[in-house]
Design an enzyme around this catalytic site. Structure first.
Site, PDB file in Angstrom:
ATOM      1  CG  ASP A 187      -1.938   1.114   1.210  1.00  0.00           C
ATOM      2  OD1 ASP A 187      -1.649   2.175   0.608  1.00  0.00           O
ATOM      3  OD2 ASP A 187      -3.020   0.938   1.783  1.00  0.00           O
TER       4      ASP A 187
ATOM      5  CE1 TYR B 241      -7.191  11.287 -10.946  1.00  0.00           C
ATOM      6  CE2 TYR B 241      -7.959  12.617 -12.782  1.00  0.00           C
ATOM      7  CZ  TYR B 241      -7.263  11.519 -12.307  1.00  0.00           C
ATOM      8  OH  TYR B 241      -6.643  10.655 -13.185  1.00  0.00           O
TER       9      TYR B 241
ATOM     10  CB  SER C 140      -4.252  14.959  -6.683  1.00  0.00           C
ATOM     11  OG  SER C 140      -4.861  14.217  -7.727  1.00  0.00           O
ATOM     12  CE  LYS C 141      -3.449  11.270 -11.521  1.00  0.00           C
ATOM     13  NZ  LYS C 141      -2.433  10.209 -11.474  1.00  0.00           N
TER      14      LYS C 141
HETATM   15  N1  LIG Z   1      -7.906   5.637 -16.861  1.00  0.00           N
HETATM   16  C1  LIG Z   1      -7.827   6.916 -17.224  1.00  0.00           C
HETATM   17  O1  LIG Z   1      -8.698   7.455 -17.933  1.00  0.00           O
HETATM   18  C2  LIG Z   1      -6.641   7.726 -16.805  1.00  0.00           C
HETATM   19  C3  LIG Z   1      -6.363   8.926 -17.503  1.00  0.00           C
HETATM   20  C4  LIG Z   1      -5.272   9.672 -17.099  1.00  0.00           C
HETATM   21  C5  LIG Z   1      -4.485   9.254 -16.068  1.00  0.00           C
HETATM   22  N2  LIG Z   1      -4.778   8.096 -15.413  1.00  0.00           N
HETATM   23  C6  LIG Z   1      -3.932   7.705 -14.309  1.00  0.00           C
HETATM   24  O2  LIG Z   1      -3.374   6.445 -14.571  1.00  0.00           O
HETATM   25  C7  LIG Z   1      -3.033   5.815 -13.343  1.00  0.00           C
HETATM   26  C8  LIG Z   1      -3.533   4.388 -13.369  1.00  0.00           C
HETATM   27  O3  LIG Z   1      -4.950   4.418 -13.362  1.00  0.00           O
HETATM   28  P1  LIG Z   1      -5.825   3.288 -14.078  1.00  0.00           P
HETATM   29  O4  LIG Z   1      -6.659   3.973 -15.070  1.00  0.00           O
HETATM   30  O5  LIG Z   1      -4.966   2.166 -14.477  1.00  0.00           O
HETATM   31  O6  LIG Z   1      -6.768   2.882 -12.862  1.00  0.00           O
HETATM   32  P2  LIG Z   1      -6.937   1.473 -12.122  1.00  0.00           P
HETATM   33  O7  LIG Z   1      -7.134   0.395 -13.133  1.00  0.00           O
HETATM   34  O8  LIG Z   1      -7.985   1.676 -11.093  1.00  0.00           O
HETATM   35  O9  LIG Z   1      -5.525   1.230 -11.429  1.00  0.00           O
HETATM   36  C9  LIG Z   1      -5.145   1.971 -10.293  1.00  0.00           C
HETATM   37  C10 LIG Z   1      -3.905   1.349  -9.709  1.00  0.00           C
HETATM   38  O10 LIG Z   1      -3.530   2.119  -8.563  1.00  0.00           O
HETATM   39  C11 LIG Z   1      -3.297   1.220  -7.493  1.00  0.00           C
HETATM   40  N3  LIG Z   1      -3.531   1.845  -6.203  1.00  0.00           N
HETATM   41  C12 LIG Z   1      -4.604   2.583  -5.820  1.00  0.00           C
HETATM   42  N4  LIG Z   1      -4.483   2.934  -4.532  1.00  0.00           N
HETATM   43  C13 LIG Z   1      -3.294   2.417  -4.111  1.00  0.00           C
HETATM   44  C14 LIG Z   1      -2.592   2.427  -2.876  1.00  0.00           C
HETATM   45  N5  LIG Z   1      -3.086   3.052  -1.787  1.00  0.00           N
HETATM   46  N6  LIG Z   1      -1.418   1.775  -2.792  1.00  0.00           N
HETATM   47  C15 LIG Z   1      -0.906   1.139  -3.874  1.00  0.00           C
HETATM   48  N7  LIG Z   1      -1.514   1.093  -5.051  1.00  0.00           N
HETATM   49  C16 LIG Z   1      -2.700   1.726  -5.168  1.00  0.00           C
HETATM   50  C17 LIG Z   1      -4.257   0.085  -7.731  1.00  0.00           C
HETATM   51  O11 LIG Z   1      -3.833  -1.043  -6.985  1.00  0.00           O
HETATM   52  P3  LIG Z   1      -4.871  -2.186  -6.483  1.00  0.00           P
HETATM   53  O12 LIG Z   1      -5.883  -2.325  -7.585  1.00  0.00           O
HETATM   54  O13 LIG Z   1      -4.006  -3.380  -6.348  1.00  0.00           O
HETATM   55  O14 LIG Z   1      -5.428  -1.699  -5.231  1.00  0.00           O
HETATM   56  C18 LIG Z   1      -4.108  -0.089  -9.224  1.00  0.00           C
HETATM   57  O15 LIG Z   1      -2.971  -0.854  -9.518  1.00  0.00           O
HETATM   58  C19 LIG Z   1      -3.664   6.680 -12.239  1.00  0.00           C
HETATM   59  O16 LIG Z   1      -2.683   7.518 -11.676  1.00  0.00           O
HETATM   60  C20 LIG Z   1      -4.675   7.516 -13.002  1.00  0.00           C
HETATM   61  O17 LIG Z   1      -4.943   8.737 -12.368  1.00  0.00           O
HETATM   62  C21 LIG Z   1      -5.821   7.305 -15.772  1.00  0.00           C
END
Ligand SMILES: NC(=O)c1ccc[n+]([C@@H]2O[C@H](COP(=O)([O-])OP(=O)(O)OC[C@H]3O[C@@H](n4cnc5c(N)ncnc54)[C@H](OP(=O)(O)O)[C@@H]3O)[C@@H](O)[C@H]2O)c1
Length: 223
Positions: A57, A147, A150-151
């Site tokens: 975590d 959000y 934070s980014k």
């Molecule tokens: N999807 C989009 O549209 C988008 C666009 C721009 C940027 N992003 C960014 O891309 C990144 C990945 O997001 P995603 O879209 O892949 O979402 P996701 O599928 O929900 O993945 C989020 C990841 O973050 C991990 N995580 C969350 N809280 C955590 C914690 N306290 N400790 C350790 N790991 C933690 C999760 O781990 P567990 O599942 O194992 O808990 C998971 O591996 C994020 O920073 C997001 O803001 C996403």
């Protein structure tokens, strides 16, 4: 950076974006340590990529530091650290409680800052740090104010870190993807997502990010 044979830690590898990044890196010959909180999803990506699974975590204050140390131990050193962990919350800020605000900044901002700090101590010359920020860092969006903040804070950190890390010859890549079909919007900390156009494919975004890493580019061309 030569991806083939590179030793890479991918935090957030149990997620959609991190999982796609881990697959792309593994396909190009990288040796991986993959991290996340969810043991089942993490085991699946570890199996798919031949990576070492490290459950952690990142909101625990010493979590990022311990993760970098464990990954370096497991791989015999590190050439790159990728942070693709993140959480989202929707709705006006008046509807977000302190627990949500704290978690947003702990995961999206403090965790990658701590991970980057630890990475700088572990990476050698030619190493790289990749932080996944988001397009809202450039285009702060109503209904996603906290959000976005934070980014934007992470992107500002990365810009300054790039200068701090220059002397150590560590490359810093800040990537700001648009909406991508990872399922992130279906698991917000709070609120309901706005109606969104079809998002990008995680594999396409991952390929472009790894292209930028391989080219030591300052920015990823996410198309
Ligand atoms: N999807 C989009 O549209 C988008 C666009 C721009 C940027 N992003 C960014 O891309 C990144 C990945 O997001 P995603 O879209 O892949 O979402 P996701 O599928 O929900 O993945 C989020 C990841 O973050 C991990 N995580 C969350 N809280 C955590 C914690 N306290 N400790 C350790 N790991 C933690 C999760 O781990 P567990 O599942 O194992 O808990 C998971 O591996 C994020 O920073 C997001 O803001 C996403």
């Amino acid at each position: 950076m030569e991806i083939d044979g590179a030793r890479v830690l991918v935090a957030g590898a149990s997620g959609g974006m991190g999982g796609a990044l881990a697959r792309e890196l593994a396909d190009r010959g990288a040796r991986l340590a993959v991290s996340g909180r969810h043991p089942g999803r993490l085991a699946a990506i570890a199996t798919a990529t031949g990576g070492v699974a490290l459950v952690r975590d990142l909101t625990e204050p010493t979590g990022p530091e311990q993760l970098v140390a464990q990954a370096a131990d497991a791989l015999g050193g590190l050439d790159a650290v990728v942070c693709a962990a993140g959480v989202v919350a929707f709705g006006p800020v008046t509807e977000l409680d302190d627990r949500v605000l704290t978690q947003l900044f702990n995961v999206n901002t403090l965790a990658p800052i701590r991970l980057s700090r630890a990475a700088l101590g572990a990476l050698g010359e030619g190493g790289a740090i990749v932080n996944v920020s988001a397009i809202v860092a450039d285009m702060p969006t109503a209904g996603m104010a906290a959000y976005s903040a934070s980014k934007a804070a992470l992107t500002a950190f990365d810009a300054a870190l790039r200068r701090e890390a220059r002397r150590a010859r560590v490359h810093v890549l800040d990537v700001r993807p648009p909406h991508t079909e990872t399922g992130l919007t279906e698991r917000p900390l709070a609120g309901e997502p706005p109606r969104l156009a079809q998002g990008r494919e995680p594999a396409d975004i991952a390929r472009r990010i790894v292209d930028a890493l391989a080219a030591d580019a300052a920015e990823a061309d996410l198309g």
